[in-house]
Design an enzyme around this catalytic site. Structure first.
Site, PDB file in Angstrom:
ATOM      1  N   ARG A  61       0.788  -1.182   0.238  1.00 45.03           N
ATOM      2  CA  ARG A  61      -0.051  -0.088   0.024  1.00 45.03           C
ATOM      3  C   ARG A  61       0.790   1.127   0.212  1.00 45.03           C
ATOM      4  O   ARG A  61       0.522   2.292  -0.597  1.00 45.03           O
ATOM      5  CB  ARG A  61      -1.086   0.079   1.272  1.00 45.03           C
ATOM      6  CG  ARG A  61      -1.934   1.200   1.358  1.00 45.03           C
ATOM      7  CD  ARG A  61      -3.060   0.770   2.124  1.00 45.03           C
ATOM      8  NE  ARG A  61      -4.091   1.877   2.201  1.00 45.03           N
ATOM      9  CZ  ARG A  61      -4.417   2.536   3.090  1.00 45.03           C
ATOM     10  NH1 ARG A  61      -3.562   2.521   4.201  1.00 45.03           N
ATOM     11  NH2 ARG A  61      -5.310   3.491   3.181  1.00 45.03           N
ATOM     12  N   HIS A  65       0.506   4.150  -2.892  1.00 51.18           N
ATOM     13  CA  HIS A  65       0.344   5.601  -2.422  1.00 51.18           C
ATOM     14  C   HIS A  65       1.480   6.443  -2.829  1.00 51.18           C
ATOM     15  O   HIS A  65       1.502   7.887  -3.039  1.00 51.18           O
ATOM     16  CB  HIS A  65       0.068   5.646  -0.874  1.00 51.18           C
ATOM     17  CG  HIS A  65      -1.390   5.435  -0.564  1.00 51.18           C
ATOM     18  ND1 HIS A  65      -2.211   6.199   0.088  1.00 51.18           N
ATOM     19  CD2 HIS A  65      -2.274   4.213  -0.924  1.00 51.18           C
ATOM     20  CE1 HIS A  65      -3.358   5.426   0.440  1.00 51.18           C
ATOM     21  NE2 HIS A  65      -3.395   4.283  -0.335  1.00 51.18           N
ATOM     22  N   HIS A 195      -5.313  -6.168  -2.637  1.00 49.96           N
ATOM     23  CA  HIS A 195      -6.426  -6.174  -1.461  1.00 49.96           C
ATOM     24  C   HIS A 195      -6.581  -7.774  -1.405  1.00 49.96           C
ATOM     25  O   HIS A 195      -7.636  -7.731  -0.383  1.00 49.96           O
ATOM     26  CB  HIS A 195      -7.743  -5.702  -1.871  1.00 49.96           C
ATOM     27  CG  HIS A 195      -7.685  -4.023  -1.673  1.00 49.96           C
ATOM     28  ND1 HIS A 195      -8.713  -3.235  -2.122  1.00 49.96           N
ATOM     29  CD2 HIS A 195      -6.661  -3.256  -1.471  1.00 49.96           C
ATOM     30  CE1 HIS A 195      -8.499  -2.126  -1.958  1.00 49.96           C
ATOM     31  NE2 HIS A 195      -7.160  -1.768  -1.572  1.00 49.96           N
TER      32      HIS A 195
END
Length: 325
Positions: A61, A65, A195
């Site tokens: 993640r 980002h 995910h």
């Protein structure tokens, strides 16, 4: 101009811009100065994941980002200073887990402990390598990582606005945002499978499980389980596994979950409920190898987003959290 044409135009423009960047990145970029770089990073990452398995999702993640805001330049790792609020303190980044940052810090320390490698390898490249390694350690595909990124010189919270997909996005919104980063709709669907590991706070899906109006695309049993775990007034720090079936494995179970109505976020489940992306989801739910190949290709392209290779745009940080003096 129609929405589809605008998305295509944005994608083609980003593709042209990325072509030059890709030519400057090389898998053997550090071969002369730090030939054992990949094994050094892998050993440090392995130890971190062994100590804290949540580092897998946290590191993936963090990379995403980072790349979607000012490119893959480790700007998300910089801390706020003085009057400048850094990217990591933007509301969209406050949920980035500390174990992701620590994975990079530990790997950077291991690299710098080798005299020939000290201050020779960018934090951006270490993050890219660490991301590949956590995925492989969790059972996902390994892939070659292009190297040669410089660390960015700017990190501002205001730069995050509109750059990261909220959990409420529909297919068109997701496709457009990824196209702006030289990533196709297929890339977006593949990358969404990150995910298959990690967690989501109750607030990110609360609107889908309201007792009076449960999202009709959600499996009823799954909705009841989520309602029990996230009742009204729940502690805002409570987070649930994004993949309730194989939460620690990087696999194609994410797509199986979507077919079964068990996607946690709106932006997950829409990939199956929208007829345009459903065939890809079904294919990857049934064919793990097809998914892994697509995911590896998508990660290669993600790693090229907004890369800085000119010394006027970046450098190699001595400390990933701070600009060089």
């Amino acid at each position: 101009m129609g929405a589809g044409i605008r998305i295509l135009a944005a994608f083609l423009a980003a593709l042209a811009a990325a072509a030059g960047v890709a030519a400057q990145l090389r898998t053997d970029y550090y071969a002369a100065v730090c030939p054992d770089l990949e094994s050094i990073v892998r050993a440090a990452v392995s130890k971190k994941v062994q100590d804290q398995p949540v580092a897998v999702g946290a590191t993936i993640r963090l990379f995403f980002h980072d790349c979607f805001v000012e490119g893959c330049d480790a700007s998300v790792i910089l801390v706020s200073t003085g009057n400048d609020t850094a990217e990591k303190d933007h509301p969209s980044n406050l949920s980035l887990a500390g174990d992701g940052f620590d994975t990079v810090i530990q790997a950077k320390a291991a690299v710098d402990a080798v005299p020939a490698c000290a201050n020779q390898v960018s934090c951006a490249d270490i993050l890219a390598l660490a991301t590949r390694d956590v995925i492989a350690l969790a059972g996902g595909p390994s892939y070659a990582v292009e190297l040669g990124r410089l660390d960015g010189l700017v990190s501002l919270s205001t730069n995050v606005d509109g750059k990261l997909p909220p959990p409420s996005f529909n297919l068109d919104q997701l496709t457009a945002l990824f196209a702006a980063n030289n990533l196709s709709q297929a890339d977006m669907i593949a990358l969404s499978a990150a995910h298959t590991v990690g967690f989501g706070h109750c607030s990110t899906f609360a609107d889908r499980i309201q007792p009076a109006s449960v999202d009709p695309t959600m499996n009823a049993t799954y909705a009841a389980d989520l309602q029990a775990a996230c009742p009204a007034g729940v502690d805002p720090n409570i987070a649930l596994q994004l993949d309730p079936v194989t939460p620690q494995a990087f696999d194609n179970q994410y797509f199986v979950n979507l077919v079964n109505g068990r996607g946690l976020l709106t932006s997950d489940q829409v990939l199956y409920s929208d007829a345009r992306s459903q065939p890809t989801v079904v294919n990857w739910a049934q064919n793990a190898t097809d998914f892994e190949l697509a995911f590896a290709d998508a990660m290669l392209r993600l790693g090229r987003v907004g890369v800085k290779t000119d010394p006027s745009q970046g450098n190699i940080r001595r400390d990933c959290a701070f600009l060089n003096n």
